[in-house]
Design a protein around this motif. Structure first.
Motif, short mmCIF file in Angstrom:
data_model
loop_
_atom_site.label_atom_id
_atom_site.label_comp_id
_atom_site.label_asym_id
_atom_site.label_seq_id
_atom_site.Cartn_x
_atom_site.Cartn_y
_atom_site.Cartn_z
N UNK A 121 -7.28 -6.83 9.80
CA UNK A 121 -8.01 -7.22 8.84
C UNK A 121 -9.63 -6.95 8.79
N UNK A 138 -11.76 -5.32 5.71
CA UNK A 138 -13.07 -6.27 5.43
C UNK A 138 -14.12 -5.21 5.41
N UNK A 176 -13.54 -11.90 2.20
CA UNK A 176 -12.41 -12.18 2.92
C UNK A 176 -10.93 -12.08 2.19
N UNK A 177 -11.03 -12.65 0.97
CA UNK A 177 -9.95 -12.77 0.01
C UNK A 177 -9.74 -11.25 -0.70
N UNK A 198 -7.78 -9.34 2.07
CA UNK A 198 -6.35 -10.35 2.17
C UNK A 198 -5.33 -9.86 1.04
N UNK A 199 -6.15 -9.82 -0.15
CA UNK A 199 -5.36 -9.09 -1.22
C UNK A 199 -4.71 -7.49 -1.18
N UNK A 255 -2.03 -7.92 1.38
CA UNK A 255 -0.73 -7.89 0.66
C UNK A 255 -0.14 -7.09 -0.20
N UNK A 256 -1.20 -6.23 -0.72
CA UNK A 256 -0.63 -5.19 -1.76
C UNK A 256 0.04 -4.10 -1.10
N UNK A 276 0.10 -7.82 5.63
CA UNK A 276 -0.39 -9.02 6.18
C UNK A 276 0.16 -9.40 7.49
N UNK A 277 1.23 -9.12 7.78
CA UNK A 277 1.75 -9.57 9.03
C UNK A 277 1.20 -8.87 10.33
N UNK A 337 -2.18 -8.40 10.44
CA UNK A 337 -3.51 -8.31 10.15
C UNK A 337 -4.34 -8.76 11.26
N UNK A 377 -7.73 -0.07 3.08
CA UNK A 377 -9.09 -0.18 3.21
C UNK A 377 -9.62 0.49 1.95
N UNK A 378 -9.06 1.31 1.40
CA UNK A 378 -9.47 2.07 0.29
C UNK A 378 -9.73 1.12 -0.97
N UNK A 436 4.15 1.79 -4.59
CA UNK A 436 2.86 1.33 -4.37
C UNK A 436 1.73 2.10 -5.22
N UNK A 494 2.27 1.89 -8.81
CA UNK A 494 1.89 0.61 -9.15
C UNK A 494 0.28 0.65 -9.59
#
Lengths: 357, 246
Positions: B97, B101, B116-117, B120-121, B124-125, B129-130, B132, B151-152, B180, B183
């Motif tokens: 995380x 950040x 932070x958000x 987290x996004x 998740x993308x 997340x698991x 972090x 990070x990028x 990914x 996307x």
């Protein structure tokens, strides 16, 4: 699939930990007890503790430089000397109140460290280390040419000798205690700040940090200036404690050796490490003082052994490799797993099992 | 379509070794450009020149209509250029995380809660997340690659440069990563992607560029580029040349 919409659960980040509150509860009474030192302890003990306090400040500053900034300097004695001479000159020659002279000497060191950083930063790695040492020697040679600073024989600190010895020692003791609190608090607040996050990233990988938008050189310069000021603070404490400043001893590279030892055995890259290291080093210094030169040999051996056996130092051992943090600087996501499983439930079924970390 | 990135006559030498020689190309906004070429063709160097990690000897780089040739890496990141490293460079003693950040707050300019958000996004993308709260140094290769990407992404890029992000992954690990990246491109992020796994590359990119010895050998439709005689010669000939030289 693109960047997903924010999940319903809010993102929560925790900065403090349970151990940090416990730590605060333990540290506060110790600090109060130390503040009562002059009423409890003898003069000799107070003077010894001033040495310990200056070692904590020095270790904390070297850790900031090397542990967080990745700059292995062996020339911080330049700033120790500037702080010591600065205090004596400002208080004795300019006649400014000695307790005001300390912050002034620290500011002078900060102002001088900025242009010096441009010189030192042209070098990196091992060359930087040697370069800082050379700079420290140059500062010493310049001081030795200045009659106003006592040239080669040094100066005595006169301004505080008007006070009674008991009062003088007590004042210096309190001043040094305040200096420790300031040095540790500044380091802690710095490392908790956004700037500190950048330092930590630089420590781990400066190229990656730069490519993520961290301004590496500017960050390092800030660390270098703060470490110069902190070492000057320690230098002024040493001068006020010993009442005598001599170029050969105050600009001695031995200080750098001590700082490295303190940080390495205490635990590099943590705020607690240099404090633990300074206490251990101070105790060893007291015990081994009868062994003459062997004391340095024993210190060296100990440093080697600890580096091999405990790469994260004594604090690494105490804290269970970072599980306990008295000074939490990290960012902990609150309940990341719950958040994750929430998203997984919403996602179409069939892709992998539930996470089980 | 306006060009988001314009590279004109870019050159870089290390002593006698030419790593970029008069490299000229455009990347249109919202498209994906693939880069192929034999080892030592100067692919990674080109990315370093675009991100500003290396200064170029000559030539210009224009991003969003602004000449960024003289700008340093951090300000290019803030302008919207992000990269992933060929060999992942995680901040090993920081958590996953915290790693992300750093990108969100320094590169993206998102501070505090917003940062932070954003982090987290990005987690998740990329499906991290698991993990972090894990120290990044403990991640396996696939997750390190994902972390590079996360990070990028957290820097909120308009252009993302991927350096062999799929390299070293198994056939099973490949499709989710390729999805990914597709996307990302579909969401409007412009992609420049170096990869040796050509079928992964051609399934996503709109254009393909082949580099050899620092020069642009061919650029255009991916299938045409891969069929062009020069490219085939470089690919098949290079192994022969190396064999003879050693």
């Amino acid at each position: 699939m693109t960047i997903q919409e924010s999940a319903t659960m809010p993102v929560k980040v925790r900065r403090a930990t349970k151990s940090s509150w416990t730590g605060l509860a333990v540290m506060t009474p110790i600090l109060i007890l130390l503040a009562l030192g002059p009423y409890i302890l003898g003069r000799g003990m107070q003077q010894n503790l001033v040495i310990l306090f200056s070692l904590i400040v020095l270790g904390t500053m070297w850790n900031l430089l090397a542990g967080y900034g990745g700059m292995v300097s062996i020339g911080q004695q330049a700033y120790i000397g500037i702080g010591a001479y600065g205090l004596v000159y400002i208080a004795d020659t300019l006649g400014i109140d000695p307790f005001l002279a300390v912050p002034l000497a620290v500011i002078i060191a900060g102002v001088l460290s900025l242009p010096i950083s441009f010189l030192a930063f042209r070098l990196s790695g091992g060359y930087f280390a040697i370069g800082t040492w050379v700079i420290a020697e140059v500062v010493k040679l310049i001081v030795e040419q200045m009659d106003v600073l006592g040239a080669g024989s040094g100066v005595s600190f006169m301004a505080v000798t008007e006070l009674s010895p008991g009062r003088r020692i007590a004042y210096v003791y309190w001043l040094s205690l305040i200096a420790v609190v300031i040095a540790v608090a500044v380091t802690y607040l710095l490392m908790r700040s956004r700037l500190g996050l950048g330092f930590t990233a630089i420590r781990d990988d400066s190229v990656a940090a730069g490519s993520l938008g961290v301004r590496v050189t500017r960050s390092k310069r800030i660390v270098y200036v703060i470490a110069g000021m902190g070492c000057a603070l320690a230098g002024s404490m040493i001068a006020a404690n010993t009442l005598r400043v001599q170029p050969e001893s105050i600009f001695s590279v031995e200080y750098s050796a001590f700082m490295i030892f303190i940080v390495v055995i205490g635990g590099i890259g943590t705020i607690e490490g240099p404090i633990v290291g300074a206490i251990v080093f101070f105790a060893l210094q007291q015990w081994l003082s009868d062994f003459g030169l062997w004391y340095l040999v024993i210190l060296g051996l100990l440093a080697i052994i600890i580096t091999l056996v405990l790469p994260r130092g004594i604090w690494g051992l105490i804290s269970g490799n970072g599980k306990i943090r008295l000074f939490p600087v990290g960012y902990r996501l609150v309940n990341p797993l719950e958040r994750f499983s929430l998203i997984k439930e919403k996602a179409p079924v069939g892709d992998g099992g539930a996470p089980n970390a | 379509m306006s060009a988001l990135l314009e590279v004109r006559g870019l050159s870089k030498r290390f002593g006698n070794v030419v790593t970029a020689e008069d490299v000229t190309f455009d990347v249109a906004e919202g498209t994906a450009l693939g880069i192929v070429g034999p080892n030592g063709a100067g692919k990674s160097t080109l990315l370093s020149l675009i991100t500003g990690v290396l200064p170029s000897d000559s030539g210009t780089i224009t991003f969003q209509g602004r000449d960024i040739t003289k700008e340093r890496a951090p300000s290019r990141t803030k302008a919207g250029i992000a990269r992933s490293f060929q060999i992942p460079r995680p901040f090993v003693d920081m958590t996953v995380f915290e790693n992300v950040y750093v990108g969100a707050t320094f590169g993206g300019g998102f501070h505090g809660q917003v940062g932070y958000e954003a982090a987290v996004r990005a987690l998740e993308t990329t499906g991290l997340m698991h993990l972090s709260e894990k120290p990044a140094g403990q991640l396996r290769l696939l997750d390190r690659k994902r972390l590079e990407l996360a990070r990028a992404l957290a820097t909120n890029p308009r252009l993302i440069l991927l350096d062999e992000i799929a390299g070293g992954l198994t056939e099973k690990e490949l499709p989710p990563l390729v999805d990914l990246i597709r996307g990302l491109r579909d969401s409007g992020v412009t992609v420049v992607w170096i990869e040796h796994i050509v079928h992964a590359l051609t399934s996503v990119v709109d254009e393909l560029m082949c580099l050899a010895l620092g020069r642009v050998l061919a650029i255009g439709d991916p299938h045409e580029v891969m069929r062009s005689p020069e490219v085939i010669e470089v690919y098949l000939g290079s192994t022969f040349d190396i064999g003879e030289a050693s």
